[in-house]
Motif scaffolding. Sequence first.
Motif, mmCIF file in Angstrom:
data_model
loop_
_atom_site.group_PDB
_atom_site.id
_atom_site.type_symbol
_atom_site.label_atom_id
_atom_site.label_comp_id
_atom_site.label_asym_id
_atom_site.label_seq_id
_atom_site.Cartn_x
_atom_site.Cartn_y
_atom_site.Cartn_z
ATOM 1 N N PRO A 69 11.529 -31.793 -31.273
ATOM 2 C CA PRO A 69 10.933 -30.720 -30.596
ATOM 3 C C PRO A 69 11.681 -30.223 -29.325
ATOM 4 C CG PRO A 69 9.556 -32.918 -30.775
ATOM 5 C CD PRO A 69 11.096 -33.068 -31.316
ATOM 6 N N ALA A 70 12.441 -30.645 -28.778
ATOM 7 C CA ALA A 70 13.441 -30.183 -27.693
ATOM 8 C C ALA A 70 14.268 -28.813 -28.320
ATOM 9 C CB ALA A 70 14.273 -31.270 -27.190
ATOM 10 N N VAL A 71 14.714 -29.009 -29.259
ATOM 11 C CA VAL A 71 15.324 -27.971 -29.807
ATOM 12 C C VAL A 71 14.422 -26.705 -30.369
ATOM 13 C CG1 VAL A 71 16.635 -27.077 -32.131
ATOM 14 C CG2 VAL A 71 17.246 -29.183 -30.971
ATOM 15 N N THR A 72 13.122 -27.011 -30.875
ATOM 16 C CA THR A 72 12.241 -26.000 -31.376
ATOM 17 C C THR A 72 11.823 -25.347 -29.875
ATOM 18 O OG1 THR A 72 11.508 -27.472 -33.159
ATOM 19 C CG2 THR A 72 9.865 -25.854 -32.337
ATOM 20 N N LEU A 73 11.358 -25.992 -29.009
ATOM 21 C CA LEU A 73 10.946 -25.552 -27.767
ATOM 22 C C LEU A 73 12.213 -24.675 -27.063
ATOM 23 C CD1 LEU A 73 9.006 -28.516 -26.131
ATOM 24 C CD2 LEU A 73 8.105 -26.405 -26.880
ATOM 25 N N ALA A 74 13.186 -25.114 -27.349
ATOM 26 C CA ALA A 74 14.442 -24.200 -26.716
ATOM 27 C C ALA A 74 14.688 -22.824 -27.567
ATOM 28 C CB ALA A 74 15.761 -25.105 -26.685
ATOM 29 N N ALA A 75 14.375 -23.123 -28.765
ATOM 30 C CA ALA A 75 14.312 -21.852 -29.651
ATOM 31 C C ALA A 75 13.366 -20.782 -29.232
ATOM 32 C CB ALA A 75 14.687 -22.354 -31.016
ATOM 33 N N TRP A 76 12.191 -21.299 -29.160
ATOM 34 C CA TRP A 76 10.960 -20.442 -28.705
ATOM 35 C C TRP A 76 11.277 -19.920 -27.251
ATOM 36 C CZ3 TRP A 76 8.094 -21.897 -24.419
ATOM 37 C CH2 TRP A 76 7.026 -20.708 -23.969
ATOM 38 N N PHE A 77 11.651 -20.647 -26.191
ATOM 39 C CA PHE A 77 11.876 -19.966 -25.152
ATOM 40 C C PHE A 77 12.855 -19.057 -24.806
ATOM 41 C CE2 PHE A 77 13.686 -20.103 -20.651
ATOM 42 C CZ PHE A 77 12.316 -20.139 -19.717
ATOM 43 N N ALA A 78 14.067 -19.495 -25.643
ATOM 44 C CA ALA A 78 15.377 -18.399 -25.602
ATOM 45 C C ALA A 78 14.836 -17.132 -26.461
ATOM 46 C CB ALA A 78 16.493 -19.107 -26.131
ATOM 47 N N GLY A 79 13.980 -17.341 -27.497
ATOM 48 C CA GLY A 79 13.749 -15.938 -28.015
ATOM 49 C C GLY A 79 12.397 -15.305 -27.798
ATOM 50 N N ALA A 232 26.133 -13.940 -37.252
ATOM 51 C CA ALA A 232 25.508 -15.305 -37.040
ATOM 52 C C ALA A 232 24.261 -14.886 -37.794
ATOM 53 C CB ALA A 232 25.143 -15.259 -35.369
ATOM 54 N N ALA A 233 24.199 -15.911 -39.064
ATOM 55 C CA ALA A 233 23.113 -15.995 -39.760
ATOM 56 C C ALA A 233 21.853 -16.460 -39.175
ATOM 57 C CB ALA A 233 23.243 -16.708 -41.241
ATOM 58 N N VAL A 234 20.646 -16.090 -39.744
ATOM 59 C CA VAL A 234 19.338 -16.930 -39.261
ATOM 60 C C VAL A 234 18.892 -17.847 -40.452
ATOM 61 C CG1 VAL A 234 17.145 -16.509 -38.540
ATOM 62 C CG2 VAL A 234 19.009 -14.665 -37.629
ATOM 63 N N ALA A 235 18.679 -19.040 -40.145
ATOM 64 C CA ALA A 235 18.046 -19.818 -41.199
ATOM 65 C C ALA A 235 16.673 -19.756 -41.256
ATOM 66 C CB ALA A 235 18.507 -21.362 -40.899
ATOM 67 N N VAL A 236 15.909 -19.598 -39.909
ATOM 68 C CA VAL A 236 14.769 -19.529 -40.095
ATOM 69 C C VAL A 236 14.030 -18.148 -39.478
ATOM 70 C CG1 VAL A 236 12.463 -20.312 -39.094
ATOM 71 C CG2 VAL A 236 14.253 -21.977 -39.422
ATOM 72 N N PRO A 237 13.343 -17.461 -40.272
ATOM 73 C CA PRO A 237 12.657 -15.962 -40.029
ATOM 74 C C PRO A 237 12.345 -15.916 -38.338
ATOM 75 C CG PRO A 237 11.923 -16.667 -42.125
ATOM 76 C CD PRO A 237 12.591 -17.930 -41.644
ATOM 77 N N ASP A 238 12.593 -15.167 -37.513
ATOM 78 C CA ASP A 238 12.406 -15.025 -36.431
ATOM 79 C C ASP A 238 12.844 -16.371 -35.323
ATOM 80 O OD1 ASP A 238 11.212 -12.485 -36.569
ATOM 81 O OD2 ASP A 238 9.466 -13.558 -37.488
ATOM 82 N N ASP A 239 13.914 -17.103 -35.984
ATOM 83 C CA ASP A 239 14.428 -18.187 -35.126
ATOM 84 C C ASP A 239 15.884 -17.940 -34.683
ATOM 85 O OD1 ASP A 239 14.300 -21.780 -35.868
ATOM 86 O OD2 ASP A 239 15.071 -20.570 -34.201
ATOM 87 N N GLU A 240 16.140 -18.068 -33.459
ATOM 88 C CA GLU A 240 17.395 -17.739 -33.131
ATOM 89 C C GLU A 240 18.281 -18.884 -33.491
ATOM 90 O OE1 GLU A 240 19.887 -17.361 -28.886
ATOM 91 O OE2 GLU A 240 17.696 -17.200 -28.758
ATOM 92 N N THR A 241 18.060 -20.099 -33.790
ATOM 93 C CA THR A 241 18.926 -21.014 -34.112
ATOM 94 C C THR A 241 19.250 -20.992 -35.674
ATOM 95 O OG1 THR A 241 17.044 -22.504 -34.695
ATOM 96 C CG2 THR A 241 18.256 -22.699 -32.373
ATOM 97 N N GLU A 242 20.577 -21.106 -35.976
ATOM 98 C CA GLU A 242 21.005 -21.407 -37.357
ATOM 99 C C GLU A 242 20.463 -22.549 -37.937
ATOM 100 O OE1 GLU A 242 24.838 -20.873 -38.920
ATOM 101 O OE2 GLU A 242 24.247 -19.701 -40.420
ATOM 102 N N LEU A 243 21.304 -23.622 -37.786
ATOM 103 C CA LEU A 243 21.156 -24.534 -38.389
ATOM 104 C C LEU A 243 21.086 -25.670 -37.071
ATOM 105 C CD1 LEU A 243 23.625 -25.122 -41.380
ATOM 106 C CD2 LEU A 243 21.131 -24.819 -41.599
ATOM 107 N N ALA A 244 19.764 -25.621 -36.605
ATOM 108 C CA ALA A 244 19.564 -26.580 -35.313
ATOM 109 C C ALA A 244 19.074 -27.940 -35.401
ATOM 110 C CB ALA A 244 18.658 -25.448 -34.460
ATOM 111 N N ALA A 245 19.953 -28.772 -35.776
ATOM 112 C CA ALA A 245 19.522 -30.313 -36.144
ATOM 113 C C ALA A 245 19.427 -30.892 -34.847
ATOM 114 C CB ALA A 245 20.349 -30.858 -37.207
ATOM 115 N N SER A 246 18.582 -31.978 -34.982
ATOM 116 C CA SER A 246 18.388 -32.801 -33.877
ATOM 117 C C SER A 246 19.467 -33.944 -33.731
ATOM 118 C CB SER A 246 17.087 -33.381 -34.066
ATOM 119 O OG SER A 246 17.337 -34.706 -35.013
ATOM 120 N N ALA A 247 19.345 -34.624 -32.512
ATOM 121 C CA ALA A 247 20.051 -35.729 -32.447
ATOM 122 C C ALA A 247 19.058 -36.850 -32.729
ATOM 123 C CB ALA A 247 20.543 -35.667 -31.025
ATOM 124 N N PRO A 248 19.626 -38.304 -32.936
ATOM 125 C CA PRO A 248 18.730 -39.400 -33.017
ATOM 126 C C PRO A 248 18.088 -39.845 -32.074
ATOM 127 C CG PRO A 248 21.052 -40.151 -33.436
ATOM 128 C CD PRO A 248 20.908 -38.640 -33.156
#
Length: 248
Positions: A69-79, A232-248
């Motif tokens: 969720p932290a990455v998802t929220l960061a992607a939303w905020f940045a874009g 810089a490719a885009v993995a998710v439509p309208d999503d700034e992160t390409e491969l934005a994986a989490s940490a455990p």
Amino acid sequence: MSAPLGRRVAAEGVGTAVLVAVVVGSGVQATELSRDVGVQLLANSISTVFGLGVLIVLLGPVSGAHFNPAVTLAAWFAGRRGGDGPTPREVIAYIPAQIAGAVGGAVLADAMFAEPLVKWSTHDRSAGHLWLGEAVATAGLVLLIFGLNRTGQGRFAAAAVASYIGAAYWFTSSTSFANPAVTIGRTFTDTFAGIAPASVLPFIAAQLAGAAVGLGLVGLLFGSAVPSGTAAAVAVPDDETELAASAP
């Protein structure tokens, strides 16, 4: 990429579930095979590195492999201003899937090792230095993910993110949860990787603060947009992160 939202949400749920199963399961296995805490952490971290790298490669093209969720929220905020981040609808869909997946992954790991399916963790992690470790771990994760995208190097995300998480297991005091969903999921297992429910809210607060710091560092070091001419490719439509994986 044009995967339907339902498929992307499923990928986020399944990916987060497998990630937590890897973290919890390898922790249980490590404690059964060795009484040395250092060896246990080494086994746990190596398993997480390999598992996370595979998940990013496999599911990144479907959902972006946030699992966090932290990455998802960061992607939303940045874009949010440029329209190149996830929409509020996507954020609202992703985060519950990530949390549900994390809980399911912990229960699955417990089942595989004949542990009680749901047993609240008694591993207290309530201390200021651990919260600082979580903030540092999450800030570094966000800086890495978005920095790779800003410099057109998203193709290295699987190796880079997995390597960072492996390092953060050892250089942060908290062993780098850096993920609110995974933090919640790990309350459901009273094993090596667990965290007591009372420790969760401060951990999540530290993770979100770290994500904000990470975004600030991205802007400071790389600017506010992908440089002209980069790939810089885009993995998710309208999503700034390409491969934005989490940490455990």
